[in-house]
Design an enzyme around this catalytic site. Structure first.
Site, PDB file in Angstrom:
ATOM      1  N   TRP A 122      13.478  33.487  -2.716  1.00  0.00           N
ATOM      2  CA  TRP A 122      13.575  34.598  -1.742  1.00  0.00           C
ATOM      3  C   TRP A 122      15.048  34.918  -1.477  1.00  0.00           C
ATOM      4  O   TRP A 122      15.454  36.077  -1.401  1.00  0.00           O
ATOM      5  CB  TRP A 122      12.913  34.226  -0.409  1.00  0.00           C
ATOM      6  CG  TRP A 122      11.466  34.595  -0.306  1.00  0.00           C
ATOM      7  CD1 TRP A 122      10.407  33.738  -0.376  1.00  0.00           C
ATOM      8  CD2 TRP A 122      10.918  35.910  -0.114  1.00  0.00           C
ATOM      9  NE1 TRP A 122       9.234  34.447  -0.244  1.00  0.00           N
ATOM     10  CE2 TRP A 122       9.514  35.788  -0.075  1.00  0.00           C
ATOM     11  CE3 TRP A 122      11.466  37.186   0.037  1.00  0.00           C
ATOM     12  CZ2 TRP A 122       8.658  36.875   0.104  1.00  0.00           C
ATOM     13  CZ3 TRP A 122      10.621  38.274   0.216  1.00  0.00           C
ATOM     14  CH2 TRP A 122       9.238  38.102   0.251  1.00  0.00           C
ATOM     15  N   TRP A 171      12.588  55.414  17.985  1.00  0.00           N
ATOM     16  CA  TRP A 171      12.570  54.143  18.715  1.00  0.00           C
ATOM     17  C   TRP A 171      12.662  54.392  20.210  1.00  0.00           C
ATOM     18  O   TRP A 171      13.296  55.357  20.635  1.00  0.00           O
ATOM     19  CB  TRP A 171      13.750  53.271  18.269  1.00  0.00           C
ATOM     20  CG  TRP A 171      13.769  53.017  16.790  1.00  0.00           C
ATOM     21  CD1 TRP A 171      14.600  53.597  15.882  1.00  0.00           C
ATOM     22  CD2 TRP A 171      12.916  52.139  16.053  1.00  0.00           C
ATOM     23  NE1 TRP A 171      14.317  53.129  14.618  1.00  0.00           N
ATOM     24  CE2 TRP A 171      13.287  52.230  14.693  1.00  0.00           C
ATOM     25  CE3 TRP A 171      11.878  51.289  16.405  1.00  0.00           C
ATOM     26  CZ2 TRP A 171      12.660  51.506  13.685  1.00  0.00           C
ATOM     27  CZ3 TRP A 171      11.253  50.555  15.396  1.00  0.00           C
ATOM     28  CH2 TRP A 171      11.644  50.673  14.061  1.00  0.00           C
ATOM     29  N   ASN A 223      12.322  29.638  10.774  1.00  0.00           N
ATOM     30  CA  ASN A 223      11.908  30.857  10.059  1.00  0.00           C
ATOM     31  C   ASN A 223      10.660  31.516  10.643  1.00  0.00           C
ATOM     32  O   ASN A 223      10.601  32.728  10.804  1.00  0.00           O
ATOM     33  CB  ASN A 223      11.692  30.545   8.581  1.00  0.00           C
ATOM     34  CG  ASN A 223      11.271  31.777   7.806  1.00  0.00           C
ATOM     35  OD1 ASN A 223      11.991  32.767   7.778  1.00  0.00           O
ATOM     36  ND2 ASN A 223      10.097  31.725   7.212  1.00  0.00           N
ATOM     37  N   GLU A 244      11.421  29.419  -1.565  1.00  0.00           N
ATOM     38  CA  GLU A 244      12.292  29.991  -0.521  1.00  0.00           C
ATOM     39  C   GLU A 244      13.678  30.275  -1.085  1.00  0.00           C
ATOM     40  O   GLU A 244      14.330  31.255  -0.731  1.00  0.00           O
ATOM     41  CB  GLU A 244      12.416  29.052   0.681  1.00  0.00           C
ATOM     42  CG  GLU A 244      11.122  28.820   1.444  1.00  0.00           C
ATOM     43  CD  GLU A 244      10.461  30.111   1.906  1.00  0.00           C
ATOM     44  OE1 GLU A 244      11.165  31.009   2.407  1.00  0.00           O
ATOM     45  OE2 GLU A 244       9.239  30.236   1.747  1.00  0.00           O
ATOM     46  N   TRP A 262      14.814  41.200   8.547  1.00  0.00           N
ATOM     47  CA  TRP A 262      14.550  42.212   9.589  1.00  0.00           C
ATOM     48  C   TRP A 262      13.758  43.378   9.026  1.00  0.00           C
ATOM     49  O   TRP A 262      12.822  43.882   9.664  1.00  0.00           O
ATOM     50  CB  TRP A 262      15.862  42.680  10.243  1.00  0.00           C
ATOM     51  CG  TRP A 262      16.221  41.740  11.344  1.00  0.00           C
ATOM     52  CD1 TRP A 262      17.089  40.682  11.266  1.00  0.00           C
ATOM     53  CD2 TRP A 262      15.666  41.711  12.663  1.00  0.00           C
ATOM     54  NE1 TRP A 262      17.118  40.000  12.453  1.00  0.00           N
ATOM     55  CE2 TRP A 262      16.263  40.622  13.341  1.00  0.00           C
ATOM     56  CE3 TRP A 262      14.750  42.491  13.346  1.00  0.00           C
ATOM     57  CZ2 TRP A 262      15.940  40.295  14.661  1.00  0.00           C
ATOM     58  CZ3 TRP A 262      14.431  42.174  14.668  1.00  0.00           C
ATOM     59  CH2 TRP A 262      15.025  41.085  15.304  1.00  0.00           C
ATOM     60  N   TRP A 301      15.156  47.986  14.609  1.00  0.00           N
ATOM     61  CA  TRP A 301      15.378  46.670  13.982  1.00  0.00           C
ATOM     62  C   TRP A 301      16.858  46.351  13.815  1.00  0.00           C
ATOM     63  O   TRP A 301      17.251  45.180  13.785  1.00  0.00           O
ATOM     64  CB  TRP A 301      14.643  46.581  12.634  1.00  0.00           C
ATOM     65  CG  TRP A 301      15.003  47.656  11.640  1.00  0.00           C
ATOM     66  CD1 TRP A 301      14.431  48.871  11.505  1.00  0.00           C
ATOM     67  CD2 TRP A 301      16.031  47.603  10.641  1.00  0.00           C
ATOM     68  NE1 TRP A 301      15.020  49.594  10.490  1.00  0.00           N
ATOM     69  CE2 TRP A 301      16.002  48.840   9.939  1.00  0.00           C
ATOM     70  CE3 TRP A 301      16.970  46.642  10.252  1.00  0.00           C
ATOM     71  CZ2 TRP A 301      16.878  49.135   8.885  1.00  0.00           C
ATOM     72  CZ3 TRP A 301      17.839  46.939   9.207  1.00  0.00           C
ATOM     73  CH2 TRP A 301      17.791  48.170   8.535  1.00  0.00           C
TER      74      TRP A 301
HETATM   75  P1  FAD Z   1      14.296  26.250   4.527  1.00  0.00           P
HETATM   76  O1  FAD Z   1      12.906  26.610   4.875  1.00  0.00           O
HETATM   77  O2  FAD Z   1      14.582  24.824   4.320  1.00  0.00           O
HETATM   78  O3  FAD Z   1      14.677  27.073   3.206  1.00  0.00           O
HETATM   79  C1  FAD Z   1      15.733  26.659   2.333  1.00  0.00           C
HETATM   80  C2  FAD Z   1      16.736  27.771   2.136  1.00  0.00           C
HETATM   81  O4  FAD Z   1      16.125  28.880   1.494  1.00  0.00           O
HETATM   82  C3  FAD Z   1      17.311  28.325   3.426  1.00  0.00           C
HETATM   83  O5  FAD Z   1      18.350  27.504   3.899  1.00  0.00           O
HETATM   84  C4  FAD Z   1      17.782  29.703   2.979  1.00  0.00           C
HETATM   85  O6  FAD Z   1      19.015  29.642   2.302  1.00  0.00           O
HETATM   86  C5  FAD Z   1      16.711  30.089   1.968  1.00  0.00           C
HETATM   87  N1  FAD Z   1      15.656  30.877   2.620  1.00  0.00           N
HETATM   88  C6  FAD Z   1      14.545  30.407   3.235  1.00  0.00           C
HETATM   89  N2  FAD Z   1      13.766  31.425   3.640  1.00  0.00           N
HETATM   90  C7  FAD Z   1      14.411  32.561   3.282  1.00  0.00           C
HETATM   91  C8  FAD Z   1      14.116  33.933   3.433  1.00  0.00           C
HETATM   92  N3  FAD Z   1      12.989  34.374   4.008  1.00  0.00           N
HETATM   93  N4  FAD Z   1      15.015  34.829   2.976  1.00  0.00           N
HETATM   94  C9  FAD Z   1      16.153  34.431   2.364  1.00  0.00           C
HETATM   95  N5  FAD Z   1      16.475  33.136   2.189  1.00  0.00           N
HETATM   96  C10 FAD Z   1      15.623  32.214   2.639  1.00  0.00           C
HETATM   97  N6  FAD Z   1      18.445  33.227   6.427  1.00  0.00           N
HETATM   98  C11 FAD Z   1      19.778  33.066   6.350  1.00  0.00           C
HETATM   99  O7  FAD Z   1      20.246  32.184   5.606  1.00  0.00           O
HETATM  100  N7  FAD Z   1      20.617  33.847   7.085  1.00  0.00           N
HETATM  101  C12 FAD Z   1      20.166  34.832   7.920  1.00  0.00           C
HETATM  102  O8  FAD Z   1      20.973  35.538   8.546  1.00  0.00           O
HETATM  103  C13 FAD Z   1      18.753  34.999   8.032  1.00  0.00           C
HETATM  104  N8  FAD Z   1      18.235  35.914   8.890  1.00  0.00           N
HETATM  105  C14 FAD Z   1      16.860  36.074   8.960  1.00  0.00           C
HETATM  106  C15 FAD Z   1      16.329  37.048   9.826  1.00  0.00           C
HETATM  107  C16 FAD Z   1      14.943  37.230   9.919  1.00  0.00           C
HETATM  108  C17 FAD Z   1      14.396  38.295  10.859  1.00  0.00           C
HETATM  109  C18 FAD Z   1      14.090  36.448   9.134  1.00  0.00           C
HETATM  110  C19 FAD Z   1      12.602  36.635   9.219  1.00  0.00           C
HETATM  111  C20 FAD Z   1      14.604  35.474   8.283  1.00  0.00           C
HETATM  112  C21 FAD Z   1      15.985  35.279   8.177  1.00  0.00           C
HETATM  113  N9  FAD Z   1      16.546  34.302   7.324  1.00  0.00           N
HETATM  114  C22 FAD Z   1      17.902  34.159   7.240  1.00  0.00           C
HETATM  115  C23 FAD Z   1      15.678  33.509   6.422  1.00  0.00           C
HETATM  116  C24 FAD Z   1      15.182  32.162   6.987  1.00  0.00           C
HETATM  117  O9  FAD Z   1      14.615  32.342   8.242  1.00  0.00           O
HETATM  118  C25 FAD Z   1      16.280  31.113   7.067  1.00  0.00           C
HETATM  119  O10 FAD Z   1      16.953  31.032   5.834  1.00  0.00           O
HETATM  120  C26 FAD Z   1      15.700  29.735   7.380  1.00  0.00           C
HETATM  121  O11 FAD Z   1      14.999  29.758   8.597  1.00  0.00           O
HETATM  122  C27 FAD Z   1      16.817  28.718   7.454  1.00  0.00           C
HETATM  123  O12 FAD Z   1      16.311  27.458   7.771  1.00  0.00           O
HETATM  124  P2  FAD Z   1      16.239  26.295   6.691  1.00  0.00           P
HETATM  125  O13 FAD Z   1      17.560  26.111   6.047  1.00  0.00           O
HETATM  126  O14 FAD Z   1      15.622  25.133   7.351  1.00  0.00           O
HETATM  127  O15 FAD Z   1      15.238  26.925   5.619  1.00  0.00           O
END
Ligand code: FAD
Length: 462
Positions: free
Chosen positions: A279, A308, A343, A276, A384, A361
């Protein structure tokens, strides 16, 4: 005597901060810290009041931490990036600054600002830039045509090849330097609305403790449990990473301390979590390689011509968590009340907005920014566009999440749903994902709305 300026941006920490470490390296130099708030810019880009409050509270902590190192943290507030540049130019004159240190930001406007600054500074002032918020600098992981990867998996593989050969180190927290006579003022309130945020304590020790506990207690089961929103089994570190209270290198460091061999099993929870973080890296690299993403243009060009429906009532119902689809509504209410969303739910609600309601979106992207404490342009845009099938790695446009089956799969007993939708408290498990069947069959009444669209019909319209 030399004077170094350390300009804090999205790196609000003193540990593992390469710009700060380097600024303090020359023991004969005095070091001044600077933060510039830009509330007008933030508003123009929909930054949430929660994020602004979190930054404010974090700066208070950072000022104390820097104070203990004898580094004064100056604070300014500017209306535009041009003003911001002028403030720095003036400060350089006032304090006879020789070098400016900062960690790079990768959004288009921020890069333009830094470019402008370099052009306006007198030639004897040097800007030293670092990539403190990522594992690797953008545009260093390229395919055989020397281009940025368009798909995550090959990017990830190339990233891992480089990473194992050159595992990044943690930068030292500087030792206290010589005291300066510069007086600091308490960080003032920003010209921004106030809103409480949840989950993210701005104190450094609390952030580190959360990271440590996650790596010790939860990461092992992350692969199995990360998709179940009722379990709270993700790290909830996102706002810390978005604003640089913690760094990804610190995450890696704690992870390897607890799970030294996590590399060996790509299916392990620890590796899945590390994935993650890659990502995150991928999306940051992507906005540098394709700056138009920062202007909210789709990655796949032709998708800009999608017609849209943009029904405003539907959008309001989606925002408020009143669509009649329990998993969507619970997720939106979690976002509205806390500033954070799981997420799996971000993916489901984004798919619903774009593919069931046929709403652009970018409306969802903007609404997210206005609510999230962890709002981050690259991750949000990437997420998004992924959900809308306009971005990299996207599923084809005709693939659509079914909100009811997603709910049944990831919240089978409706525990998460019941937590956020009190109107459904009495609905039995069997009907929790389709409460209207319960009302119809048994003549039960809830105040919960009927579905605003029928998923099966919406699916056929795609
Ligand atoms: P964990 O699952 O513990 O992951 C650890 C860290 O990895 C996160 O804190 C984050 O920094 C990074 N990460 C995890 N998944 C992703 C991902 N898919 N893309 C990029 N980084 C990721 N994340 C944001 O930080 N800011 C946003 O504005 C944001 N908007 C999102 C919008 C959509 C539509 C989607 C599908 C995802 C988005 N994410 C965003 C990614 C992800 O959903 C969040 O980072 C995550 O839910 C944060 O929770 P966590 O810290 O418990 O994540």
């Amino acid at each position: 005597m030399k004077t170094n300026l350390i300009w804090f941006r999205n790196d609000l920490r003193i540990m593992d901060n390469p710009a700060l470490e380097k600024a303090c390296e020359d023991k004969d130099a005095s070091v001044i810290g600077l933060y510039i708030a830009t509330p007008q810019q933030w508003k123009a880009h929909d930054m949430s009041a929660r994020q602004a409050c979190f930054i404010h509270d974090r700066l208070i902590q950072l000022q104390d931490e820097l104070d203990a190192l004898n580094i004064p943290l100056l604070f300014h507030s500017c209306d535009s990036f041009t003003d911001c540049v002028n403030v720095i130019v003036d400060l350089c004159k006032e304090y006879s600054v020789n070098q400016i240190f900062y960690n790079n930001q990768y959004e288009y406007n921020e890069r333009e600002r830094d470019y402008l600054l370099k052009g306006k500074l007198s030639p004897d002032i040097e800007c030293l830039e670092f990539d403190g918020n990522l594992f690797t600098a953008p545009l260093t992981i390229l395919n055989s045509q020397k281009q940025m990867y368009k798909i995550f998996t090959p990017f990830r593989n190339a990233f891992l090849d480089q990473f194992v050969q050159n595992i990044p180190r943690i930068y030292n927290q500087p030792k206290a330097i010589k005291k300066t006579k510069i007086k600091t003022h308490k960080i003032p309130e920003f010209d921004y609305a106030k809103q409480d945020y949840e989950f993210f304590n701005p104190n450094t020790q609390k952030a580190l403790q959360k990271l440590e506990e996650f790596c010790a207690e939860k990461v092992e089961d992350y692969a199995d449990k990360r998709n179940i929103p009722s379990l709270d089994h993700t790290s909830q570190l996102s706002a810390y990473l978005a604003l640089g209270v913690l760094s990804v290198r610190q995450c890696f460091h704690y992870l390897t301390q607890e799970h030294p061999h996590f590399w060996e099993n790509q299916k392990s929870g620890a590796f899945t979590w590390f994935n993650e973080l890659i990502w995150r890296e991928f999306y940051q690299h992507l906005i540098v390689a394709h700056p138009y993403l920062c202007k909210h243009k789709p990655f796949i060009n032709w998708t800009d011509h999608v017609k849209w429906k943009n029904n405003k009532d539907h959008f309001e119902q989606w925002k408020a968590g009143n669509t009649g689809y329990p998993i969507i509504d619970a997720a939106m209410r979690q976002l509205n009340q806390t500033g954070w969303m799981h997420n799996r739910l971000r993916m489901i609600i984004a798919s619903f907005l774009v593919k069931d309601l046929l709403i652009d979106w970018r409306w969802g992207e903007q609404y997210f920014m206005s609510q999230l404490t962890d709002g981050d342009l690259a991750a949000n845009n990437g997420g998004w566009q992924w959900a809308a099938s306009t971005g990299t790695d996207s599923t084809p446009y005709f693939r659509i999440f079914n909100p009811t089956t997603q709910g049944k799969r990831f919240d089978p007993k409706g525990e998460f749903i019941r937590q956020w939708i009190p109107e459904l408290a009495k609905v039995p498990d069997k009907f929790i994902h389709e409460p209207q069947l319960w009302s119809e069959k048994k003549g039960n009444i809830t105040e919960y709305p009927q579905p605003i669209v029928t998923h099966d019909i919406a699916k056929k319209k795609l």
